[in-house]
Design a protein around this motif. Sequence first.
Motif, mmCIF file in Angstrom:
data_model
loop_
_atom_site.group_PDB
_atom_site.id
_atom_site.type_symbol
_atom_site.label_atom_id
_atom_site.label_comp_id
_atom_site.label_asym_id
_atom_site.label_seq_id
_atom_site.Cartn_x
_atom_site.Cartn_y
_atom_site.Cartn_z
ATOM 1 N N ARG A 12 -21.640 78.827 -17.976
ATOM 2 C CA ARG A 12 -20.701 77.872 -18.564
ATOM 3 C C ARG A 12 -21.227 76.439 -18.428
ATOM 4 N N TYR A 72 -19.428 72.366 -19.306
ATOM 5 C CA TYR A 72 -18.206 71.670 -19.696
ATOM 6 C C TYR A 72 -18.485 70.170 -19.786
ATOM 7 N N TYR A 80 -14.952 84.015 -15.819
ATOM 8 C CA TYR A 80 -13.945 84.192 -16.865
ATOM 9 C C TYR A 80 -13.325 85.570 -16.693
ATOM 10 N N ASP A 133 -12.154 80.596 -19.401
ATOM 11 C CA ASP A 133 -12.641 79.682 -18.366
ATOM 12 C C ASP A 133 -11.719 79.686 -17.156
ATOM 13 N N SER A 136 -11.447 74.378 -15.343
ATOM 14 C CA SER A 136 -10.955 73.554 -16.444
ATOM 15 C C SER A 136 -11.066 72.086 -16.074
#
Length: 741
Positions: free
Chosen positions: A282, A284, A331, A339, A342
């Motif tokens: 991931r 972000y 996840y 996700d 956050s």
Amino acid sequence: MRRRLLVALLFPLAVHAQQAKQRFTSLSDATQASAILGGRSGPRRVVWLDGGNRFSFIGANAQTRRPEIRTYDPTSGRDTLLFTSEGLSLPGSTRPFDYVSFQFSRDFRNLVFQSNFQQLYRRSGTSDFYVYSLSPKSLQLAGKGARTAELSPDGALLGEERGGDLYVVDLASHKETRLTSDATESVYNGHFDWVYEEEFGLAQAWNWSPDSRRIAFWQIDESKEPVVQLTDYSGRHETWDRIRIPQPGDTNPIAKIGVVDVKSGKRTWLVPDLRGEYYVPRVYWTSRPDTLAVVTLNRRQNEMRLYFFDVNTGGARQVLRESSDTWIDVYDFYAGVQDLLSFPEHSTEFYWVSDRDGFQHIYRYDYSGKLVKQVTSGQWSVTRIEGVDPANRLIYFTSTNPSPLERQLWSVKFDGTGLKRITTAPGRHDIDMSPNAKYFIDSWSSTTQPRQVELWSTTSGKLRTLEANQQTTQWLATHEYAPTELTSFRASDGTKLDISLVKPVPFDPTKRYPVVFAIYGGPGSQGVYNSFGTSGWNQWLAQNGYVVVNVNNRGTNNYGRDFMKVVYKQLGRYESMDFAETAKWLKTQPWVDGDHIAIMGTSYGGYSTLYTMEQYPDLFSVGMANSGVADWRLYDTIYTERYMSTLDDNASGYEQSSVVSNAPKLKGHLLMIHAMLDDNVHPQNTMQLLTAFTNAGKNIDLRIFPPGHHGSAYNAESARLIAETQWDFLQRWMKSPRTVQ
């Protein structure tokens, strides 16, 4: 005397009226009933607009039945037509325009449509992308054969990935700019290889920055992964699909994270300070425009690190490090949670849903990596953060409180106080919340209530019912239906197990009925809920005298970390044990024919079926396994090593969990089903197991569907034949109900 006579005359009529409900006349009728029992899901493809004050959805025109895009105002209840494809053709042709999804530009002047989708893997495929201007009305092709496309947050640019490189299209000038140009057959930008996509749950390997200035992307090098070949054997000379899929012990893909400036084309590589093999599942964008958060996992997936990168310089600092004795999830596939981390907009804090205290709860961190607060706690799990309201300092989330069989919406203040339940109806609630946390769409059901779809305000309560599914209610009034019953018992070691039962209709407690376990059972999943039973197959079995059972066995989620992660390094052991414990408990019930218990499942359920029949051959006399794993050494790296660790760390565990190695233990009657284009559970599994059964002198039934993928069915006819084959197999080996002596 007259009253008794009247009652006597009327009683047979009442019984006749009660029994006059329609029953299925064929298995085909039963499977088609699943759509009616499932009901309508309300507005389709909901997109929240104006920050969450309105939403759009795809509806169907009442006359033409063609899809159309409508907008809905929760406050007024006004439903407005925004777009219809009626009379619209593809540019330069007479072919009617059709689409599978759409996006809005921020100024709502343009729509971007995804059309002509051609599937590649589970979540990905190639599509053509069209830009439709609402004023003046016009349709233009913006990208052909792209895997993914997404509008920039400011709505001015359309980003695309095609052929392993990234592009942007200016919607005003229609000018296209190529951002990367170094893709090869095995090294590419902006899309994933098979194993990353399949096991980390993403199809799009790039993200816009919130200020629309940059794109962060994965570059994947799959050159050292082994090649898997698949064919459906059609034509005179078969052709082979070649996919790179690593198995335990094989070389994994190498992932790099880059950031490209969409104006200058400058590219910066972000490299974590790590040695050895690792994944990057991931990334972000944080609320700081120049800071990208990057998550890494080691190969065993029991150590997670969170880095903050300066995208201008590539400089990094480690913000968070977490380790586990088992595995760490980023996840939740089964809960639809993309996700567990956050990063709310306009906040310098982030949230992580972790099971570090034994249950999944919300942890609040600042950008330095300091734990500010464990926001929730208790003997229940948070399944998903639904929304954040910074003005009122509230977090909305769904959880298993008050029961793992339910999903309810709750709110809590940032400091962990003021825990409040929002949804109150018992059942399983699926929430779609607006970005501003003002409204939510609640799709829910229970064992006694077919699906309801409702629109709610988080401050003033229910606004209206969007879909009551009267068709389902009307069908139930005229057709036989066996409701799902929920119960539980204690296994021999004291573990409480929740199970569901669908009993024969009509049910006679003085008879003994054969039993069919319809299971899945894989790590992190859940099969038993307080939700409405929609399976036409289960109803068919019930109408033909079978009890249908499902189990929330150990290894499934939402009963706490220890309940789920006890299966670590020993897949199959506790799952099969709990199926066996359930079978033993059922045998104590006077209405169960304990000599005739079958088990069936697909994918992990196929593995569970095979392994359970071998480990408990005297309990399960019949099994039906579709697309089942036969040996975890034949499955992919990311999934398998998450739960089994690596081959060099757990060789004995792989051997003990192997259906192939345990083939001589099989006693019962077994039907195996598989497809030749299954890229998830490769047909190699079934072929090796066939050899093992043959060498052990075990005779089994086999059905092969060459053009099928995972699950075997590839069209309506193949799906019908699979169901009929399973039904015929049951009837062949399972006896009819008989009266208790």
